[in-house]
Design an enzyme around this catalytic site. Structure first.
Site, short mmCIF file in Angstrom:
data_model
loop_
_atom_site.label_atom_id
_atom_site.label_comp_id
_atom_site.label_asym_id
_atom_site.label_seq_id
_atom_site.Cartn_x
_atom_site.Cartn_y
_atom_site.Cartn_z
N CYS A 1 -28.12 -16.89 36.03
CA CYS A 1 -26.78 -17.16 36.28
C CYS A 1 -26.75 -18.03 37.48
CB CYS A 1 -25.97 -15.98 36.58
SG CYS A 1 -26.51 -15.02 37.63
N GLY B 1 -22.59 -10.39 32.14
CA GLY B 1 -22.61 -11.26 30.92
C GLY B 1 -21.74 -12.63 30.86
N SER B 2 -21.51 -13.19 29.73
CA SER B 2 -20.59 -14.28 29.57
C SER B 2 -19.22 -14.00 30.11
CB SER B 2 -20.76 -14.87 28.41
OG SER B 2 -19.97 -13.86 27.38
N THR B 3 -18.76 -15.08 30.56
CA THR B 3 -17.27 -15.02 30.94
C THR B 3 -16.32 -14.66 29.85
OG1 THR B 3 -17.58 -16.84 32.80
CG2 THR B 3 -15.26 -16.37 32.16
N GLU C 1 -19.53 -9.42 36.76
CA GLU C 1 -20.30 -10.58 36.86
C GLU C 1 -20.80 -11.57 35.83
OE1 GLU C 1 -21.65 -10.62 40.12
OE2 GLU C 1 -20.92 -8.73 40.63
N GLU D 1 -20.97 -23.93 31.19
CA GLU D 1 -22.25 -23.07 31.23
C GLU D 1 -23.12 -23.43 30.02
OE1 GLU D 1 -22.88 -18.92 31.19
OE2 GLU D 1 -23.85 -19.05 33.19
N LYS E 1 -25.73 0.19 28.22
CA LYS E 1 -25.79 -0.46 27.23
C LYS E 1 -26.71 -1.65 27.24
CE LYS E 1 -23.76 -3.43 24.48
NZ LYS E 1 -24.85 -3.92 24.30
#
Ligand code: NAD
Length: 493
Positions: A285, A229-231, A251, A382, A175
């Site tokens: 990142c 992607g984001s946490t 990740e 972040e 995706k």
């Protein structure tokens, strides 16, 4: 305008419902239109990947045959390196020079590594049993893998997952990010044009997290979910996947500290950390986000970083001399600017940059903030933008306390010419990826991952391939009698 299609079961399928657009962030022009894939498209893609996996044409062929397919894809991607690098520059604003040297060439190299990995899938047989017993652990592919990627490396991040999954014998549904659907589709076009993969082995869906991402995470036909992607999204995915115990690797975000000791080779260090902070606008990142500097060097470091930041060539990402392009999207630009303002409200001072006066374009020059409180939000959250904080420390324990004072645990670095000190600090940095006296060196041979809020599992290296394996223990007894025969002989009458 590019019309992006889904790729399902070896066919390009135009969207039939809603669409979304991606933009050239340097000009604001519409670049592509892509389908918002809904539950029906997700069902079709999972069915195609499931069929290709269960039929066995990919999972049971020899590793050398999977390797040959991956090598063919690598060659085709290499041949298309320039147009794909230019497309990424146009769709996300990352300079073409960086795309050529790091993103696409990096992806080609990774595919060649994963081709080798397909021939090195090894289990083990224990030598500690009776010789008539063959007790072993075998690697098998995990099944259908859903691969979810962000926009900052729309080809390379897809290849890290896709190459490993295919080497392991999985089938996959990629995706793409809603910011960069055309760039990732260019990779899948190479998959298609290579003619090396049976229909359904590789599939592509475009669309946002909801509904496309959610539908895939929830689908019982998906065995493995690999997410970058984001946490916040990673946590959501893990929570949903837990309901059916699907295998997950994540990740996620980071807040990279660089500890700079008094004995650092300062010129080299300043070049590296400034590059590390502002290369493609800090949208990496492992971008360097915090300098934790020996108090005695503080002013010199601020001065050196400011001087170098001024020299960074910012402009049209298609210009080969440019190193910093626009932010990838309005959302990312606004987020970075809001953190600059937050930093100022928390007491930080601007050494260079600061809130832009004109916010009409997405070009955001580097900002360096000094004196931000180490417990403040700008120091702990972040940003994912060109915002670098500089803190100072008195001794090693304070350096580590500042460096480790975030919920993340992705990357960090130590700068010292005293190897004992550098290694002592490197071991105590609570992150999963440490550079000593350098920045942004990465090899596909060594695995990578995050701890704490930066993720779970590994990517790259053989550990990255193992994320797509499911282990099977197999025990063969070649003795003439069943080993519990005496149990029946001694039965109570
Ligand atoms: P994001 O979390 O918003 O989106 C990432 C991907 O997840 C996109 O494809 C998105 O459509 C999809 N998604 C969103 N919601 C979903 C859901 N509910 N279910 C399934 N999929 C969903 O992140 P982003 O803004 O695209 O990327 C930036 C983030 O990525 C930063 O936090 C950055 O640190 C991180 N990142 C991490 C690494 C790493 O290796 N650790 C590498 C690159 C980027």
């Amino acid at each position: 305008m590019i019309e992006v299609k889904n790729y399902i079961g070896g066919n390009w399928i135009a969207g039939s419902g809603d669409f979304f657009e991606s933009y050239n962030p340097a000009t604001g022009e519409t670049l592509s239109q892509a389908p918002v894939s809904g539950a029906a498209e997700v069902r079709a893609a999972v069915a195609a990947a499931r069929k290709a996996f269960d039929a066995g044409g990919w999972r049971w062929i020899k590793g050398s045959a999977r390797a040959a397919a991956l090598l063919k894809l690598a060659d085709l991607l290499e041949a298309r390196s320039r147009p794909i690098s230019e497309l990424i520059a146009r769709e996300m604003g990352k300079p073409v020079t960086i795309n050529m040297a790091r993103e696409v060439e990096g992806a080609v190299d990774k595919l060649r590594y994963f081709a080798g990995a397909a021939r090195f899938l090894e289990g083990h047989v224990t030598g500690s049993t009776a010789p008539e017993l063959w007790d072993m652990v075998l690697p098998e592919p995990a099944g259908v893998a859903a691969l979810i990627i962000p926009w900052n490396d729309p080809v390379d991040l897809a290849v890290r997952k896709l190459g490993a999954a295919l080497a392991a014998g999985c089938t996959a549904i990629v995706k793409s990010s809603e910011v960069t659907p055309a760039s990732t589709a260019a990779l899948i076009e190479a998959v298609h044009d290579s003619g090396a993969f049976p229909p359904g082995v590789v599939n592509l869906l475009s669309g946002p997290g909801q509904p496309t991402g959610d539908a895939r995470v929830d689908h019982p036909g998906v065995d493995k979910i690999s997410f970058t992607g984001s946490t916040a999204t990673g946590m959501r995915i893990m929570e949903r996947a837990a309901k059916r115990l699907a295998k997950v690797s994540l990740e996620c975000g980071g807040k990279f500290p660089a500890i700079i000791c008094a004995d650092a080779d300062l010129e080299r260090c300043l070049d590296a950390v400034t590059y590390g902070a502002f290369m493609y606008g800090g949208q990496s990142c492992t971008a360097c986000t915090r300098l934790v500097v020996d108090r005695r060097l503080h002013d010199k470091v601020v001065e050196g970083v400011v001087e170098r930041s001024r020299k960074l060539a910012m402009g049209d990402p298609l210009d080969p001399k440019v190193l910093v392009g626009p932010m990838a999207s309005r959302k990312q630009y606004d987020k970075a600017v809001s953190y600059i303002r937050l930093g100022l409200s928390e007491g930080a001072k601007v050494a260079i940059g600061g809130p832009p006066k004109d916010e009409s374009s997405l070009f955001l020059p580097p900002t360096v903030l000094v004196g931000a409180p180490v417990d403040g939000r700008v120091a702990r959250e972040e940003v994912f933008g060109p915002v670098l904080l500089i803190h100072s420390f008195e001794d090693e324990s304070e350096a580590l306390a500042i460096a480790n004072n975030t919920p993340y645990g992705l990357g960090g670095s130590v700068w010292s010419q005293d190897i004992s000190r550098a290694l002592r600090l490197a071991r105590r940095l609570d992150v999963a990826d440490v550079w000593v006296n350098t920045h942004y060196i990465r090899h596909v041979e060594t695995s990578f991952g995050g701890r704490h809020h930066s993720g779970l599992g590994r990517e790259l290296g053989m550990a990255g391939v193992e994320e797509y394996l499911s282990w099977k223990r197999l025990c063969i007894d070649t003795r003439s009698e069943f080993h519990l025969k005496s149990w029946f002989e001694g039965a109570v009458r």
